[in-house]
Scaffold this motif. Structure first.
Motif, short mmCIF file in Angstrom:
data_model
loop_
_atom_site.label_atom_id
_atom_site.label_comp_id
_atom_site.label_asym_id
_atom_site.label_seq_id
_atom_site.Cartn_x
_atom_site.Cartn_y
_atom_site.Cartn_z
N ARG A 137 -21.78 10.67 -9.47
CA ARG A 137 -21.54 11.60 -10.57
C ARG A 137 -20.42 11.06 -11.44
O ARG A 137 -19.40 10.60 -10.91
CB ARG A 137 -21.11 12.98 -10.04
N GLU A 157 -17.84 11.94 -12.70
CA GLU A 157 -16.80 12.98 -12.67
C GLU A 157 -15.77 12.71 -13.76
O GLU A 157 -15.34 11.57 -13.95
CB GLU A 157 -16.10 12.99 -11.31
N ARG A 203 -12.45 13.52 -4.57
CA ARG A 203 -13.40 13.56 -5.68
C ARG A 203 -13.54 12.16 -6.27
O ARG A 203 -12.62 11.65 -6.91
CB ARG A 203 -12.94 14.53 -6.76
N THR A 204 -14.66 11.53 -6.00
CA THR A 204 -14.90 10.17 -6.48
C THR A 204 -16.22 10.15 -7.24
O THR A 204 -16.97 11.12 -7.22
CB THR A 204 -14.98 9.19 -5.30
N GLU A 256 -13.46 22.80 -1.50
CA GLU A 256 -14.78 22.76 -0.86
C GLU A 256 -15.03 21.45 -0.12
O GLU A 256 -14.73 20.37 -0.63
CB GLU A 256 -15.84 22.92 -1.98
N ILE A 257 -15.61 21.57 1.09
CA ILE A 257 -16.10 20.37 1.77
C ILE A 257 -17.62 20.42 1.95
O ILE A 257 -18.26 19.41 2.16
CB ILE A 257 -15.41 20.08 3.13
N SER A 280 -25.10 21.30 2.25
CA SER A 280 -24.77 20.04 1.58
C SER A 280 -23.31 19.67 1.83
O SER A 280 -22.40 20.30 1.29
CB SER A 280 -25.04 20.20 0.09
N GLY A 287 -20.19 16.62 2.30
CA GLY A 287 -19.77 15.29 1.86
C GLY A 287 -19.24 14.51 3.06
O GLY A 287 -18.39 15.01 3.79
N ARG A 300 -15.57 13.54 2.05
CA ARG A 300 -14.67 14.70 2.07
C ARG A 300 -14.42 15.19 3.47
O ARG A 300 -13.32 15.59 3.82
CB ARG A 300 -15.26 15.84 1.25
#
Ligand code: ATP
Length: 448
Positions: free
Chosen positions: A179, A181, A190-191, A263-264, A309, A311, A314
């Motif tokens: 994404r 981001e 967040r990558t 969020e994870i 879903s 990560g 994460r």
């Protein structure tokens, strides 16, 4: 140093995570998993895979796996809603320096960097564009997948028919997603390139609520079973205005990171959004003919999808933060300076990267070193194992505690007489004497 900086430093120093392309000055938001990071991430993925495909016992239905391609027909992203406004962030741009900021994150009316005037908010799509073949035209444009689950939806019929499944059933998949981001941040939180562990449960529409509750509970249990502290995990019921464009019901599983609750994993009731849209765009009938629906009779319908879903990156980060401990004054008897702080990474045995370290008591005795290398060779085919002879034995125990190694095996002078070794347990610090020939069996038993 704050906790976040300590963890980032440990990750670099001990080979968990490196900044990508470092010798070229790096690449924003890209990271490489080092020798310990890759072991740990593989362990997390393996644990998730076993959990979802082997150990789960939902009230009904089977579970299978899939590994779909990252590059797919771009029409998929039209059907999924990702190319429409739904998968976009609202951005404002500085008219002076052209930097972009998330509209909902910016409080002031001018550019935070140069005080320039800002444009009105505009939607900015997060899909990563790429080109297939040698000509860069719109005809050859496609996208790196922004979520792995679309590969599962478009294979719905293939999986259903090849495996002769019946509704309900589940499909598990692990893979990279991309994404663009706008504000990648907080280390690996967040990558732009990340790995997802996604599970899709296809069910009878009227049973969606029941299964949503079921999978939500199961997913929370997974984190707790792997050692995440209860007080660091919480559920956020996501209100309709904040939900993803496909979700009828959504919860976020949040972890208390050093930078706050984040969020994870998301659990979503996606309704028939995906299958009905893919049916519309592809022209294929993706309805399921149910000869025995719970309501009786026979029915043709789009199954509802419950998605979990998570990560991989994460959750790895959350596991690291949760396991990180500092012991003031030192925990090993051999620590001389009592003011020292020792780091202990109390990772669950299933996900910790190194299971066993083999240490000769001293390194200037050839016979000890030879024997230690022999034991190392014996064990390394069975466990992720490290050999270490540098520094005092106390220092070496500390080095292993710092990366969460479960057992340290020390080869001492008695070993040369009776072929026994000491096995030091990371958590209890107890040292038991074991015969070398029994080691594999003993360690395997401990691992269970
Ligand atoms: P966020 O609100 O944090 O951007 P999201 O709600 O868009 O996340 P989902 O689309 O639900 O995330 O993706 C499911 C999971 O994939 C997330 O819970 C997270 O673990 C992981 N994930 C999503 N985006 C990223 C990212 N940019 N970097 C790392 N992991 C990510």
């Amino acid at each position: 140093m704050d906790l976040m900086s300590k963890i980032i430093s440990l990750c670099k120093r001990r080979g968990f995570v490196f900044p990508s392309s470092e010798i070229y000055g790096g690449l924003e938001s890209s990271y490489d998993f080092g020798p310990l990071g890759v072991e740990m991430k593989n362990n997390i993925k393996k644990t998730w895979w076993s959990e979802m495909t082997k150990f789960q016992n939902p009230p009904a239905g089977g579970i299978v796996g899939l590994d779909a391609a990252i590059l797919m027909n771009p029409e998929i992203w039209q059907a999924s809603g990702h190319l429409a406004a739904g998968f976009a962030d609202e951005l404002v741009e500085c008219k002076n320096c052209h930097k972009r900021f998330k509209a909902d994150e910016i409080k002031q009316k001018v550019c935070p960097d140069c005080q320039g005037k800002l444009t009105k908010p505009r939607k900015f799509n997060l899909m990563m564009k790429t080109f297939i073949g040698s000509v860069e035209t719109e005809a050859s444009t496609t996208y790196l997948r922004a979520e792995t689950c679309q590969g599962i939806y478009v294979n719905f019929l293939n999986v259903l028919n090849s495996m002769r499944l019946k509704i309900p059933f589940g499909v598990a998949q692990i893979g990279k997603a991309f994404r663009n981001e706008i504000t990648p941040k907080d280390f690996i939180y967040r990558t732009r390139e990340f790995e997802q562990m996604e599970f899709q449960w296809f069910c009878y529409p009227k049973e969606a609520k029941k299964y949503f509750d079921y999978w939500k509970k199961e997913r929370i249990k997974w984190y707790l079973n792997l050692g995440i502290k209860k007080q660091n995990l919480r559920i956020k019921e996501v209100p309709a205005v904040e939900r993803a464009h496909y979700a009828r019901q959504q919860i976020d599983i949040e972890y208390k990171f050093p930078f706050g609750w984040q969020e994870i994993e998301g659990v979503h009731n996606r309704g028939d959004f995906d299958l009905s849209n893919h049916a519309k765009y592809s022209g294929k009938d993706l309805r399921y003919y149910d000869e025995d629906p719970p309501a009786g009779g026979k029915e043709k319908y789009f199954p509802y999808i419950i998605e979990t879903s998570a990560g991989a990156d994460r959750s790895l980060f959350a596991f690291l933060c949760d396991a990180y401990q500092e012991v003031k004054g030192g925990r090993t008897k051999t620590t001389k300076a009592t003011k020292e702080i020792e780091i202990l990474l109390k990772l669950d045995k299933r996900i910790t990267p190194i299971k066993v370290a083999v240490l000769p008591l001293v390194r200037n005795k050839l016979k000890l070193v030879k024997k230690a290398k022999e034991v190392y060779r014996l064990l390394k085919a069975h466990f992720v194992c490290q050999y270490d002879e540098l520094g005092s034995i106390g220092r070496r125990y500390r080095r292993q505690d710092e990366v969460g190694t479960l057992w340290c095996i020390t080869i001492d002078f008695d070993t040369l007489k009776d072929d026994t070794v000491t096995v030091r347990d990371r958590d209890t610090m107890k040292q038991e004497r074991e015969k070398t020939v029994d080691l594999i069996e003993v360690l395997n038993k401990n691992l269970k």
